[in-house]
Scaffold this active site. Structure first.
Site, mmCIF file in Angstrom:
data_model
loop_
_atom_site.group_PDB
_atom_site.id
_atom_site.type_symbol
_atom_site.label_atom_id
_atom_site.label_comp_id
_atom_site.label_asym_id
_atom_site.label_seq_id
_atom_site.Cartn_x
_atom_site.Cartn_y
_atom_site.Cartn_z
ATOM 1 N N GLU A 82 -1.636 3.498 -0.638
ATOM 2 C CA GLU A 82 -1.390 3.253 0.640
ATOM 3 C C GLU A 82 -0.289 1.989 0.835
ATOM 4 O OE1 GLU A 82 -5.150 2.994 2.505
ATOM 5 O OE2 GLU A 82 -5.030 5.200 3.166
ATOM 6 N N ASP A 114 -11.996 10.696 2.336
ATOM 7 C CA ASP A 114 -11.793 9.289 2.580
ATOM 8 C C ASP A 114 -12.853 9.123 3.529
ATOM 9 O OD1 ASP A 114 -11.132 6.958 3.030
ATOM 10 O OD2 ASP A 114 -9.453 7.000 4.426
ATOM 11 N N GLU A 161 -16.307 4.003 9.776
ATOM 12 C CA GLU A 161 -14.860 4.170 9.822
ATOM 13 C C GLU A 161 -14.845 5.605 10.640
ATOM 14 O OE1 GLU A 161 -12.099 3.606 6.627
ATOM 15 O OE2 GLU A 161 -10.509 4.496 7.939
#
Lengths: 724, 724
Positions: free
Chosen positions: A310, A384, A412
């Protein structure tokens, strides 16, 4: 004297007490409420009539302080410590080496089995007297034993015939803080970072100490302080001095400090022209930097590294690979017994391969090439931290590599800190998964604890959900996820139910009328969130960037694999990602037995169905429903489950304070609203493809798809401004 | 039984108690410690033997709850409330209108003098019985009276012959929060914003309530929730609902909510092409927006506006002026009794005029032109919240305008939340300054409370220092600045010493051995920070952007008036900004008497010397020293004063808890280090101009000027990333 008022005077005093002096959750599971049951109180008091506590190190002092804090609060009286060894003790706490060998033998046939961190807690009869003895090989074992003893008392366990031999199954039990140096927290939903860098090193916030205590109480022995999206400044002298001050606070609690190392640091703060891991100057720079750190922090843990992931820099920027990068750092750390924790969370927008396959493809070929002091930290699933993912195929596929588990404690993709979700259910599902890498029973837990492949070092990391909110974690029940992560890192084989039970009793109440239903609520909560967000193997259909709320329609982001449409692939024919042998063949990364199960939609567990298969809307599920109806009813089931949670909590009201009740009640109301939002938005959107009516029992949305698509949350927590 | 150890066993238990269950400052000045003195305790218990408390509104319920909370903690017993009016009460709490008129007369000759927010607290003999009566015209007066009563008890005052008639001298007693919607706080040094926008409106954090209680306890009745560098999103329906939830919490505590209005909101969220205040669509948009707000929040306070200042949009973008802008908003708010608070903090990089003169030049010509519901909020000095500034020349210069005072409570230029600085000293210095606008005695306080010019509405605002740190304000003594601001907004004529005394007793201890020296320390603390940062009228020599530490050498910023060199103008000949009639003539903006004093360096108070004059390095000060030596010794004096503060605090140790002692001790150590940093950096830099040796008594720096100039703080708190 008064003008008589005709209205009836309703006096607040009869229903309202003074403003509560509660700590609003600050005490976590270490509140140590006084024991109410008089028989038990007497039993416990007898047990502590006279205590011998071995004196010595800072760790033992911390342990003794904990014993005093916990017991005096639970017993409501002052403890009676004896200084000389010839008194008639009732509770003996000492290292095995200082105890009468005859007594040691009664404790354990072979004391070495508990290792350097374990302990024995046992009631024995010795020289005609009944004693309880807590013994360990090392100081830290005493500290862990004290916390366990206190925890048993919080659970009101009978200690009269106790035999407990405990030691951690995993070496490195670690929290990863994604905390930035400006005190924002990436994916943090409980306020600012605990680390007040500005006031460090001089100012030691009381929270640092209470944080260390809480971690030690559940066996966490390592913390990485900084975001994996790292900033080199943390490695400058000014910041290392601050880190050293934190390490000093944590040391008596057996906690080592780790830092995230930005791979380009030699350029950014070292003035070098390259960060090539094979460059001699770069290697020297890291050697010098590591020596500088150890001069300040002799027990520094090591580096956690997110490289070539990323946008983070890494060895590939210089034509090198993960082994080159990790081993270069490992060599610098090795003389100090430091570790490199190298993350396997990699995927590239330039790689057309299924994102779920990329980490495996990139790492598995390196099996056996990493240095002894390198651990490869792998997320539990291949995408993820979704509400549900099948276990990551790397587990079981790298027998000659120390694979470390990375769980996410912060929510998240699980409703931030507003949704009540008991994550040990998720962790256990992964840990109990069978990789079949060495035949049946080769569970992920055995890979992670090192028992399957006889690793030298094993580890489990959890991405922290801790911030500077009064209650640390935003949602009071999110404390249970911190607690549960620690307990599973200590022993990945204990059940989620046991964890819920322990935590509820330590935090709220021992009353079974409270514990039993609320425990059930906790245990159902993770399935509820899967149902109302991502049922049947759906994943990553969250709104962009902040991941708050649904965004299955998002399709225009620059990187293909950042778009929800990449993951659900809904069209007029059906929905799901074909990862079977007829598709991306991600199933081929698993052991044959596992791949076979996943490859066939008829044998694939339905909770992973759309993860591995693209299926027609009228595909028949095991319950006989077609896929569309089944999916719609799953969304509805999630909403219904939240409503049940609310009912359960309403019934729990008499057993807790008004503030405790109200806080969770308010949060559950948000959860219900958001569960409905998920159901409505996802079903309205997928309906544009399925063109089918909602089945009976599914509530219709009163709002349009366009309404849900129009919602914007520019200030959603957990993201930094530059990501807007 | 044990192997005898030859070392002496030192047992921690004798010196270390269990981990403290303190609230780490969370309770502020509302901790209500139990009264220790038995005589006083008896006196207070007699007073509260039987209480009648008028029931009714939410405000009265809140007041009663406060009474219970405070008294039960201080007395250690349950209060005894009577429901019917014919009992023999000892404490009567009721509105004047419900009390026996014969008794009312004994309380006050004319009850109307206390107005809508005041109260009478008086011991009277009525029908042969001695009573204490708390009476007010309105519910809110009862709440304020309860808080004052509790405060008197915290100070252990004799209540047997009390006569207290109190009412606020200023109408609008307001906190300005510079809180961003992402929860960062501009110039905030105590953590994140209290406002958890993400979880509002459903989730009501306990802190909102405790914040409202604390404010009400010192008479604050208005809060602006959002940064003056405003974001339009706060005016969207989603956020207004959240604001409404906060307003609901604050309402029972007499607190009205204000928002910052971004002038360009009609374009940003309204879809209009202009924000011209004379455009009909724009005016309609604001009318509609205001109606929308009042439908949700019937007692909404109004808008706080920073327009055409530091890049914020405003009426000048459309060729209009401040009157056009403010009155346009005022017209929209007027039907709802809402207010416009329009800030006078303006200066332009395109204007070559002395920055200190610009606000006056821009605003004074508009005197008398603003609508009745507009207040012009003016900072205490003409630059920007420096450790010391002369009073702003606008005070006294706009007799037909409602000027509101803006103080800064957060310590942007005063050491953040690490320096102990008691700001009421600064506030009082400004309030007591004589503007001479209507002859001698025309103090700033009289301008601000409206008595000088008979304003309809008066106001005082403080830029909040509150965040989500456990203790709210970062430094425990920074709580005293919040407290002190509130007390002075209630009554600008009380002394800083009185405030320090009240606060210390309510927060720490009544022991004179503690209170007297610590009060002295507080009272000296502001002069100390002036001395070690900006002595003799120096100002704005802070490092760039974050304002953390010294940066007198900074000279290359894009806007000239952002450079410290603009302000000190040091050169080989001397130092200081000539603002006298021979210079920028900023002195000409003051009344003749004041201007005359400031114009002549011989009559100018030396604390403002270099603010108004550029003087040679060998200029002779009143004490006979030359300017260089005098300045150097002032810097040293500041450092010495911090050392004295440390000594004072060390002696205070026996009277407080170990944690209370330690926290402030750690902070004072940082303050000392930073005071030395200021002294060294500034003297080394100015020495390059003066070319003179340090006088005897001033410690020499062991580090070079280059070292100090090399320091960088990219993550200093209180700034947003985009300002880096």
């Amino acid at each position: 004297m008064f003008h008589i008022k005709t209205t009836i005077l309703v006096f607040l005093v009869f229903t309202v007490y003074a403003y509560p002096q509660a700590h609003y959750g600050y005490d976590l599971w270490l509140g140590y409420e006084k024991i109410g049951n008089p028989n038990l109180l007497k039993e416990y008091k007898d047990l502590t009539k006279a205590i011998y506590f071995e004196d010595g190190s800072d760790v033992l002092n911390a342990a003794k302080k904990e014993l005093i804090t916990g017991m005096e609060k639970m017993l409501g009286s002052t403890l009676n410590f004896k200084e000389t060894p010839n008194t008639n003790y009732t509770l003996l706490i000492a290292k095995a080496a200082t105890i009468d060998p005859a007594l040691t033998k009664k404790l354990s046939a072979n004391f070495y089995e508990v290792g350097s961190e374990g302990f024995v807690l046992k009631s024995v009869i010795h020289r005609g007297k009944k004693l309880i003895v807590l013994a360990a090989n090392e100081d830290i074992g005493i500290l862990y034993g004290v916390f366990r003893l206190l925890n048993l008392m919080q659970q009101q366990k009978d200690l009269r015939n106790i035999t407990l031999i405990e030691y951690p199954k995993i070496n490195l039990r670690m929290l990863n803080h994604w905390d930035n140096l400006d005190r924002t927290v990436e994916r943090g939903y409980a306020g600012y970072s605990l680390w007040n860098w500005h006031k460090l090193p001089e100012y030691i916030d009381q929270r640092y100490l209470d944080y260390a205590r809480a971690n030690a109480s559940i066996g966490i022995n390592a913390v990485s302080l900084t975001n994996v999206n790292a900033n080199s400044h943390i490695l400058t002298p000014m910041y290392l001095e601050k880190v050293s001050a934190l390490a000093n606070v944590f040391r008596p609690y057996g906690i080592k400090v780790y830092l995230t190392a930005r791979f380009s640091a030699p350029m950014e703060i070292g003035g070098l022209k390259t960060a090539d891991p094979l460059d001699a100057d770069v290697r020297q720079w890291w050697n010098d930097k590591v020596n500088e750190i150890y001069a300040l922090i002799p027990d520094f843990g090591g580096f956690l590294v997110k490289a070539n992931s990323e946008g983070q820099p890494g060895p590939q920027n210089y034509g090198r690979n993960h082994v080159d990068g990790a081993n270069m750092l490992a060599q610098a750390l090795q003389p100090h017994n430091g570790l490199v924790i190298w993350r396997a969370f990699v995927y590239s927008e330039h790689d057309p391969e299924d994102r779920a396959k990329q980490a495996y493809s990139e790492f598995v070929p390196f099996d056996g090439q990493f240095s002894d002091n390198v651990l490869i930290q792998t997320k539990n699933g291949a995408i993820d931290f979704q509400p549900r993912e099948p276990f990551h195929p790397m587990f079981g596929a790298m027998p000659n590599t120390q694979l470390m588990m990375e769980f996410q404690i912060t929510q998240e993709y699980l409703g931030f800190s507003t949704h009540l979700v008991f994550l040990p259910q998720l962790y256990k599902e992964v840990l109990d998964s069978d990789t079949y890498s060495k035949g049946k029973g080769s569970t992920v837990a055995k890979v992670v604890d090192g028992s399957l492949d006889r690793n030298k070092i094993s580890g489990m990391a959890g991405v922290s959900n801790i911030g500077n909110d009064l209650n640390w974690t935003g949602h009071p029940f999110a404390q249970a996820n911190w607690y549960g992560f620690g307990r599973l890192a200590w022993d990945p084989y204990i059940s989620a139910e046991t964890i819920a039970d322990e935590w509820l009793k330590a935090t709220y109440s021992n009353d079974p009328n409270f514990v039993d239903p609320v425990k059930k609520m906790m245990l159902i909560s993770r399935e509820a969130v899967v149902n109302y967000m991502n049922p049947l193997g759906l994943h990553h259909i969250f709104d962009t960037g902040h991941h708050y709320g649904p965004g299955p329609w998002v399709h225009d982001l620059s990187r293909p694999e950042w778009n929800p449409t990449y993951y659900h692939k809904a069209d007029a024919k059906g929905i799901g990602f074909n990862r079977s042998h007829s598709g991306s063949n991600a199933t081929g990364q698993y052991a044959t037995e596992v791949a076979k199960t996943f490859n066939d939609p008829k044998t694939c567990p339905e909770e992973y169905l759309l993860w591995f298969h693209h299926l027609p809307w009228d595909y028949t599920l095991k319950n006989g429903l077609n896929l569309w109806d089944g999916m719609a009813l799953k969304y509805q089931e999630g909403v219904d489950q939240v409503e049940e949670m609310i009912e359960t909590w309403n019934k729990a009201r008499p057993y807790i304070t008004h503030e405790e009740y109200q806080e969770v009640q308010m949060l559950l109301k948000i959860q219900l609203k958001e569960a409905q939002w998920w159901r409505n938005a996802c079903l309205l959107y997928f309906q544009t493809y399925s063109q089918k009516a909602l089945p009976a029992g599914v509530e219709k949305s009163t709002k349009s798809l366009e309404y849900y698509q129009s919602l914007k949350f520019p200030f959603a927590p957990g993201i930094r401004p530059q990501w807007d």
